[in-house]
Design a protein around this motif. Sequence first.
Motif, short mmCIF file in Angstrom:
data_model
loop_
_atom_site.label_atom_id
_atom_site.label_comp_id
_atom_site.label_asym_id
_atom_site.label_seq_id
_atom_site.Cartn_x
_atom_site.Cartn_y
_atom_site.Cartn_z
N LYS A 7 0.85 -1.19 0.00
CA LYS A 7 0.00 0.00 0.00
C LYS A 7 0.89 1.24 0.00
O LYS A 7 1.84 1.34 0.78
CB LYS A 7 -0.91 0.00 1.22
CG LYS A 7 -1.86 1.18 1.29
CD LYS A 7 -1.38 2.25 2.25
CE LYS A 7 -2.22 3.51 2.18
NZ LYS A 7 -1.81 4.50 3.18
N GLY A 9 0.84 5.36 0.40
CA GLY A 9 0.06 6.50 0.87
C GLY A 9 0.22 7.71 -0.04
O GLY A 9 0.99 7.69 -1.01
N ASP A 154 -5.46 2.27 4.07
CA ASP A 154 -4.80 1.28 4.93
C ASP A 154 -5.72 0.08 5.11
O ASP A 154 -5.28 -1.07 5.03
CB ASP A 154 -4.50 1.87 6.32
CG ASP A 154 -3.40 2.91 6.29
OD1 ASP A 154 -2.54 2.85 5.39
OD2 ASP A 154 -3.41 3.80 7.17
N ILE A 171 3.00 -1.60 4.23
CA ILE A 171 2.36 -0.30 4.20
C ILE A 171 3.47 0.74 3.99
O ILE A 171 4.26 1.00 4.91
CB ILE A 171 1.62 -0.03 5.53
CG1 ILE A 171 0.63 -1.15 5.87
CG2 ILE A 171 0.94 1.34 5.50
CD1 ILE A 171 -0.58 -1.25 4.97
N THR A 173 4.95 4.41 3.55
CA THR A 173 4.56 5.74 3.96
C THR A 173 5.78 6.66 3.87
O THR A 173 6.76 6.31 3.21
CB THR A 173 3.93 5.67 5.38
OG1 THR A 173 3.68 6.98 5.84
CG2 THR A 173 4.83 4.95 6.36
N MET A 211 -1.02 5.06 11.20
CA MET A 211 -2.01 4.36 10.38
C MET A 211 -3.41 4.57 10.91
O MET A 211 -3.60 4.85 12.08
CB MET A 211 -1.72 2.87 10.41
CG MET A 211 -0.74 2.41 9.37
SD MET A 211 -0.49 0.67 9.56
CE MET A 211 -1.93 0.00 8.73
N SER A 215 -7.88 0.08 10.63
CA SER A 215 -7.17 -0.93 9.85
C SER A 215 -6.30 -1.80 10.76
O SER A 215 -6.13 -2.98 10.51
CB SER A 215 -6.32 -0.27 8.76
OG SER A 215 -5.36 0.56 9.33
N VAL A 228 5.28 -1.61 8.36
CA VAL A 228 5.18 -0.19 8.02
C VAL A 228 6.57 0.27 7.63
O VAL A 228 7.52 0.13 8.41
CB VAL A 228 4.71 0.64 9.25
CG1 VAL A 228 4.63 2.11 8.89
CG2 VAL A 228 3.37 0.14 9.76
#
Length: 405
Positions: A7, A9, A154, A171, A173, A211, A215, A228
């Motif tokens: 993912k 952001g 998220d 994730i 970021t 986050m 999620s 993360v």
Amino acid sequence: MALIVQKYGGTSVGNPERIKNVAARVAKYRAKGDQVVVVVSAMSGVTDNLIKLAKEIMPLPNEREMDVLLATGEQTTIALAAIALHSLGLPAVSLTGAQAGIVTDGVHTKARIQNITPQKIHDLLNEGNVVIVAGFQGQTTEGQVTTLGRGGSDLTAIALAAALKADLCQIYTDVDGVYTADPRIVPGARKLEEISYDEMLELASLGAKVMQSRSVEFAKKFGVVFEVRSSLNENPGTIVKEETKNMESVVVRGVSLDKNQAKVTLVAVPDKPGVAARIFKAIGDSNVNVDMIVQNISHGSGAPATDLSFTVDKPDLLKAQKVIDGLKEEIGFGKVISTDKIGKLSIVGVGMKSHTGVAGKMFDTLAREGVNIDMISTSEIKISVVIDLAKGEAAMRAVHAAFLG
Ligand code: ASP
Ligand code: MG
């Protein structure tokens, strides 16, 4: 070969250059033979801007239309990301939430995911595609476009990782991971290798926002382990997972400072049944969230009376004051003192369950710093104190040094 959900952001896809970087990173995983599902947010600032546009037309726009509007942010990014992968010669297909099989309830602007039918994604992956899914959006069984609440990409990523039984969920970021404290305030803060879901949730609700909390709750419920990490470098990030026995050997995982709270104190409140109920029912009815509550025992002679303090989110202070003023005559308390010059300093760690003396050490550290404690609250894995805002950052550094230095 692994199935990976990544993912990215808003900052990570904030301009064409960044989107090309995302494509290059995805290409590296593809080159290793991994299957990659990419979930993207809207480019940074886009969602805020769409909300602003709507509100310029009407202060309280219809929520169905807001969802149709906001979903365009992510729809832009999925297509741009697919194009960036094509430019590297990689087959890639973008999917809206609906096309990806994400079904939600009909609560516009904060819909909940009901189920995901990931067959289409599996088919596209098996044909050799990178699949790019729009975060933050879904569709009701009636075909209405919905969104999942701010920061909802998220949730899309975590839920997809669960539905696809992904081997890895990353994730990406603009920070390197989860830190022991905000490094802008505490220079000695360190990136954590791992953290439990519960610690992550406590830190998030205490102001250390990495986050969307929902999620993380979802990941905990479905046992989705995720990492993360930063999209701007190659550093390993922080693994978020279920608590393990050895996590308890660390007493304090992180320190946070919430500067977004305000405190209201009611002096000399009649000490009799029903008073607290009356006060907090009225506050609740006005949609103000109360966080900490402290009530003293009665003292002095005459009719029993007590002081009552509570904290609310700073933007809600005026609303809370108004409610309290409206109750003054009925309940008959003394003066009301409110301030927004407070900070809530917290330490969080699953190790507190099995270690003693943690509170004493925290309070002793604050005493040495000359910091007075206004309010205290604890949970199994957290101790929070309300202190003077002006001393908040220094206190945070001292407490960090005491436990994590
Ligand atoms: N674009 C949405 C927002 O800004 C969702 C997300 O970024 O996760 O809230
Ligand atoms: Mg975002």
